[in-house]
Design a protein around this motif. Structure first.
Motif, PDB file in Angstrom:
ATOM      1  N   GLU A   1       3.699 -19.601 -40.035  1.00  0.00           N
ATOM      2  CA  GLU A   1       4.142 -19.191 -41.370  1.00  0.00           C
ATOM      3  C   GLU A   1       4.088 -20.351 -42.353  1.00  0.00           C
ATOM      4  N   VAL A   2       4.336 -21.559 -41.861  1.00  0.00           N
ATOM      5  CA  VAL A   2       4.290 -22.745 -42.717  1.00  0.00           C
ATOM      6  C   VAL A   2       2.844 -23.114 -43.008  1.00  0.00           C
ATOM      7  N   ALA A   3       2.013 -23.042 -41.985  1.00  0.00           N
ATOM      8  CA  ALA A   3       0.604 -23.403 -42.152  1.00  0.00           C
ATOM      9  C   ALA A   3      -0.095 -22.468 -43.132  1.00  0.00           C
ATOM     10  N   GLY A   4       0.325 -21.213 -43.190  1.00  0.00           N
ATOM     11  CA  GLY A   4      -0.239 -20.292 -44.170  1.00  0.00           C
ATOM     12  C   GLY A   4      -1.482 -19.575 -43.680  1.00  0.00           C
ATOM     13  N   GLY A   5      -2.449 -19.371 -44.602  1.00  0.00           N
ATOM     14  CA  GLY A   5      -3.655 -18.611 -44.286  1.00  0.00           C
ATOM     15  C   GLY A   5      -4.595 -19.350 -43.358  1.00  0.00           C
ATOM     16  N   ILE A   6      -5.753 -18.733 -43.126  1.00  0.00           N
ATOM     17  CA  ILE A   6      -6.704 -19.255 -42.154  1.00  0.00           C
ATOM     18  C   ILE A   6      -7.218 -20.643 -42.541  1.00  0.00           C
ATOM     19  N   ASN A   7      -7.441 -20.872 -43.832  1.00  0.00           N
ATOM     20  CA  ASN A   7      -7.926 -22.186 -44.264  1.00  0.00           C
ATOM     21  C   ASN A   7      -6.884 -23.269 -44.030  1.00  0.00           C
ATOM     22  N   ARG A   8      -5.631 -22.927 -44.303  1.00  0.00           N
ATOM     23  CA  ARG A   8      -4.548 -23.884 -44.088  1.00  0.00           C
ATOM     24  C   ARG A   8      -4.362 -24.155 -42.595  1.00  0.00           C
ATOM     25  N   LEU A   9      -4.501 -23.119 -41.788  1.00  0.00           N
ATOM     26  CA  LEU A   9      -4.418 -23.296 -40.338  1.00  0.00           C
ATOM     27  C   LEU A   9      -5.534 -24.207 -39.832  1.00  0.00           C
ATOM     28  N   ARG A  10      -6.706 -24.033 -40.404  1.00  0.00           N
ATOM     29  CA  ARG A  10      -7.855 -24.852 -40.009  1.00  0.00           C
ATOM     30  C   ARG A  10      -7.587 -26.331 -40.309  1.00  0.00           C
ATOM     31  N   VAL A  11      -7.060 -26.601 -41.504  1.00  0.00           N
ATOM     32  CA  VAL A  11      -6.752 -27.983 -41.891  1.00  0.00           C
ATOM     33  C   VAL A  11      -5.680 -28.571 -40.974  1.00  0.00           C
ATOM     34  N   THR A  12      -4.650 -27.777 -40.697  1.00  0.00           N
ATOM     35  CA  THR A  12      -3.560 -28.252 -39.836  1.00  0.00           C
ATOM     36  C   THR A  12      -4.061 -28.553 -38.428  1.00  0.00           C
ATOM     37  N   LEU A  13      -4.919 -27.697 -37.915  1.00  0.00           N
ATOM     38  CA  LEU A  13      -5.462 -27.929 -36.573  1.00  0.00           C
ATOM     39  C   LEU A  13      -6.351 -29.174 -36.537  1.00  0.00           C
ATOM     40  N   ARG A  14      -7.144 -29.377 -37.583  1.00  0.00           N
ATOM     41  CA  ARG A  14      -7.974 -30.589 -37.648  1.00  0.00           C
ATOM     42  C   ARG A  14      -7.084 -31.833 -37.623  1.00  0.00           C
TER      43      ARG A  14
ATOM     44  N   ARG B   1       1.545 -46.251 -28.804  1.00  0.00           N
ATOM     45  CA  ARG B   1       2.778 -46.741 -29.428  1.00  0.00           C
ATOM     46  C   ARG B   1       2.521 -47.966 -30.298  1.00  0.00           C
ATOM     47  N   ARG B   2       1.488 -48.733 -29.980  1.00  0.00           N
ATOM     48  CA  ARG B   2       1.183 -49.930 -30.773  1.00  0.00           C
ATOM     49  C   ARG B   2       0.519 -49.597 -32.106  1.00  0.00           C
ATOM     50  N   LEU B   3       0.059 -48.376 -32.247  1.00  0.00           N
ATOM     51  CA  LEU B   3      -0.528 -47.956 -33.520  1.00  0.00           C
ATOM     52  C   LEU B   3       0.592 -47.584 -34.493  1.00  0.00           C
ATOM     53  N   PRO B   4       0.609 -48.159 -35.678  1.00  0.00           N
ATOM     54  CA  PRO B   4       1.636 -47.765 -36.659  1.00  0.00           C
ATOM     55  C   PRO B   4       1.539 -46.273 -36.974  1.00  0.00           C
ATOM     56  N   ALA B   5       2.679 -45.659 -37.201  1.00  0.00           N
ATOM     57  CA  ALA B   5       2.694 -44.221 -37.508  1.00  0.00           C
ATOM     58  C   ALA B   5       1.860 -43.917 -38.748  1.00  0.00           C
ATOM     59  N   TRP B   6       1.936 -44.799 -39.756  1.00  0.00           N
ATOM     60  CA  TRP B   6       1.172 -44.540 -40.985  1.00  0.00           C
ATOM     61  C   TRP B   6      -0.330 -44.547 -40.721  1.00  0.00           C
ATOM     62  N   PHE B   7      -0.782 -45.374 -39.761  1.00  0.00           N
ATOM     63  CA  PHE B   7      -2.211 -45.419 -39.446  1.00  0.00           C
ATOM     64  C   PHE B   7      -2.633 -44.162 -38.692  1.00  0.00           C
ATOM     65  N   ARG B   8      -1.826 -43.742 -37.726  1.00  0.00           N
ATOM     66  CA  ARG B   8      -2.146 -42.521 -36.980  1.00  0.00           C
ATOM     67  C   ARG B   8      -2.240 -41.322 -37.922  1.00  0.00           C
ATOM     68  N   GLU B   9      -1.245 -41.195 -38.806  1.00  0.00           N
ATOM     69  CA  GLU B   9      -1.241 -40.054 -39.722  1.00  0.00           C
ATOM     70  C   GLU B   9      -2.344 -40.182 -40.767  1.00  0.00           C
ATOM     71  N   GLY B  10      -2.614 -41.400 -41.210  1.00  0.00           N
ATOM     72  CA  GLY B  10      -3.700 -41.602 -42.167  1.00  0.00           C
ATOM     73  C   GLY B  10      -5.040 -41.181 -41.594  1.00  0.00           C
ATOM     74  N   CYS B  11      -5.263 -41.489 -40.316  1.00  0.00           N
ATOM     75  CA  CYS B  11      -6.503 -41.068 -39.651  1.00  0.00           C
ATOM     76  C   CYS B  11      -6.578 -39.543 -39.559  1.00  0.00           C
ATOM     77  N   ALA B  12      -5.453 -38.924 -39.200  1.00  0.00           N
ATOM     78  CA  ALA B  12      -5.423 -37.460 -39.084  1.00  0.00           C
ATOM     79  C   ALA B  12      -5.687 -36.796 -40.434  1.00  0.00           C
ATOM     80  N   GLU B  13      -5.123 -37.357 -41.495  1.00  0.00           N
ATOM     81  CA  GLU B  13      -5.334 -36.802 -42.835  1.00  0.00           C
ATOM     82  C   GLU B  13      -6.772 -37.012 -43.305  1.00  0.00           C
ATOM     83  N   GLN B  14      -7.324 -38.175 -42.997  1.00  0.00           N
ATOM     84  CA  GLN B  14      -8.708 -38.454 -43.373  1.00  0.00           C
ATOM     85  C   GLN B  14      -9.650 -37.456 -42.705  1.00  0.00           C
ATOM     86  N   PHE B  15      -9.423 -37.179 -41.435  1.00  0.00           N
ATOM     87  CA  PHE B  15     -10.268 -36.238 -40.704  1.00  0.00           C
ATOM     88  C   PHE B  15     -10.060 -34.807 -41.206  1.00  0.00           C
TER      89      PHE B  15
END
Length: 278
Positions: free
Chosen positions: A57-70, A87-101
Motif C-alpha cells: 500500500e505504501v509502495a503504490g502502483g506498479i511503477n512505484r513497486l518496480r522502483v522499490t524492488l530495484r 557493516r563497514r559500509l556507511p548506511a548513507w553509501f548503501r542507500e545512495g547506491c540503492a537509490e542510484q540504481f
C-alpha cells in the motif's frame, strides 16, 4: 531482470536464495519485523536472511513497486559481501547506491532541499548517517537525499563502474575512505566538501527553487526596495539641481513650456548623464 542488472552494476555474484514477503501496510511491516522497521519505511531487506519485506500500500502502483524492488535488490545483492564487510559500509553509501540504481530518491516527497540547507548551513554531515537514519522522517529524508547526491556525483565524475570498483576494494579489506583515496585520489571528507560547495552554488539554488530559497529572495527584495527607491530619488534630485543650473540662462522660457515637456526634457537629460557615467 533487476537481479542480473544489479549484480552486473555492483560487480557481485547472484544471491543463492531470496524470499520476498508482501504485506499491506507499514503497520503490518512493523508487526512482522518489530523495531527493525522505522515508521517511514516502505520496505526492508534483511541481508543476513536474504529476505525483502515490502508494504504494497505504501509502495503504490506498479511503477512505484518496480522502483522499490530495484532499490531493495541492491541491498540484497550487497549481502554477498558478507555481514562483516556489509557493516563497514556507511548506511548513507548503501542507500545512495540503492537509490542510484533505482533512479529515485527515497522519501523525496518530503521536500528536503539539500541546496537550501547547504546554503544556510543547516545540512547535516554525512557522518550523521554512518550507522543509520534515525526514527524521524525528515532527518531520514535528508540522509537519503545526501547519500544519493554523493553516490550520483561519484558515478557522474568517475563512471558507472566506480561503485563496483569501490565494493571490490572494500571486500579486499579497505574502508570506504581508503577505497576512494585509491580510486579517486580524494577522501570521503574532500568529496563531501566538494559536494557541499556544489549544493550551495547559485545554479543549484536556482535549479532547486525551493520554498525557503524563494522566501529568502522575496525577503531580500522587500528589505532592499525602500533603500533603492530612496537612492533613486536622491540621485534624481541631484540631477535636477545640475539640470536647473545648466539651463538657467533660459529660465525665462520655462514658463512657456508645458509641464509635461519639462518632465520629458529632464528625463532625457538624466538618461544622457547616466549613459555618460556621471
Amino acid at each position: 531482470n533487476f537481479l542480473d542488472e544489479a549484480c552486473l552494476w555492483l560487480g557481485l555474484p547472484l544471491p543463492t536464495k531470496c524470499r520476498i514477503h508482501l504485506v499491506a501496510s507499514r503497520e503490518n511491516l512493523a508487526k512482522a519485523l518489530g523495531n527493525e522497521a522505522p515508521t517511514w519505511a516502505a520496505a526492508v531487506t534483511r541481508v543476513g536472511a536474504d529476505e525483502i519485506w515490502l508494504a504494497t500500500e505504501v509502495a503504490g502502483g506498479i511503477n512505484r513497486l518496480r522502483v522499490t524492488l530495484r532499490h531493495e535488490v541492491v541491498h540484497l545483492v550487497m549481502g554477498a559481501l558478507g555481514e562483516e564487510v556489509h557493516r563497514r559500509l556507511p548506511a548513507w553509501f548503501r542507500e545512495g547506491c540503492a537509490e542510484q540504481f533505482a533512479g529515485d530518491v527515497y522519501l523525496g516527497g518530503l521536500g528536503v532541499s539539500l541546496p537550501w540547507r547547504s546554503f544556510t548551513g543547516g545540512l547535516s554531515p554525512l557522518s550523521d548517517f554512518r550507522d543509520g537514519f534515525g526514527r524521524e522522517a525528515d532527518h531520514a529524508a535528508e540522509g537519503y537525499s545526501l547519500g544519493y547526491a554523493m553516490v550520483e556525483r561519484l558515478v557522474r565524475i568517475y563512471g558507472e563502474d566506480v561503485v563496483a570498483k569501490i565494493l571490490s576494494r572494500i571486500a579486499g579489506g579497505d574502508t570506504l575512505d581508503q577505497a576512494l583515496l585509491a580510486l579517486t585520489g580524494l577522501s570521503v571528507v574532500t568529496h563531501e566538501q566538494a559536494l557541499r560547495a556544489d549544493l550551495a552554488s547559485i545554479p543549484s539554488l536556482a535549479g532547486e527553487a525551493g520554498p525557503g530559497f524563494l522566501t529568502f529572495i522575496f525577503l531580500v527584495l522587500g528589505l532592499c526596495s525602500p533603500l533603492l527607491f530612496w537612492l533613486r530619488a536622491k540621485k534624481r534630485k541631484r540631477f535636477e539641481k545640475a539640470w536647473a543650473a545648466e539651463i538657467s540662462p533660459e529660465r525665462g522660457k520655462e514658463s512657456e513650456m508645458a509641464e509635461e515637456e519639462l518632465g520629458d526634457a529632464l528625463d532625457a537629460w538624466i538618461q544622457r548623464e547616466e549613459d555618460e557615467g556621471r
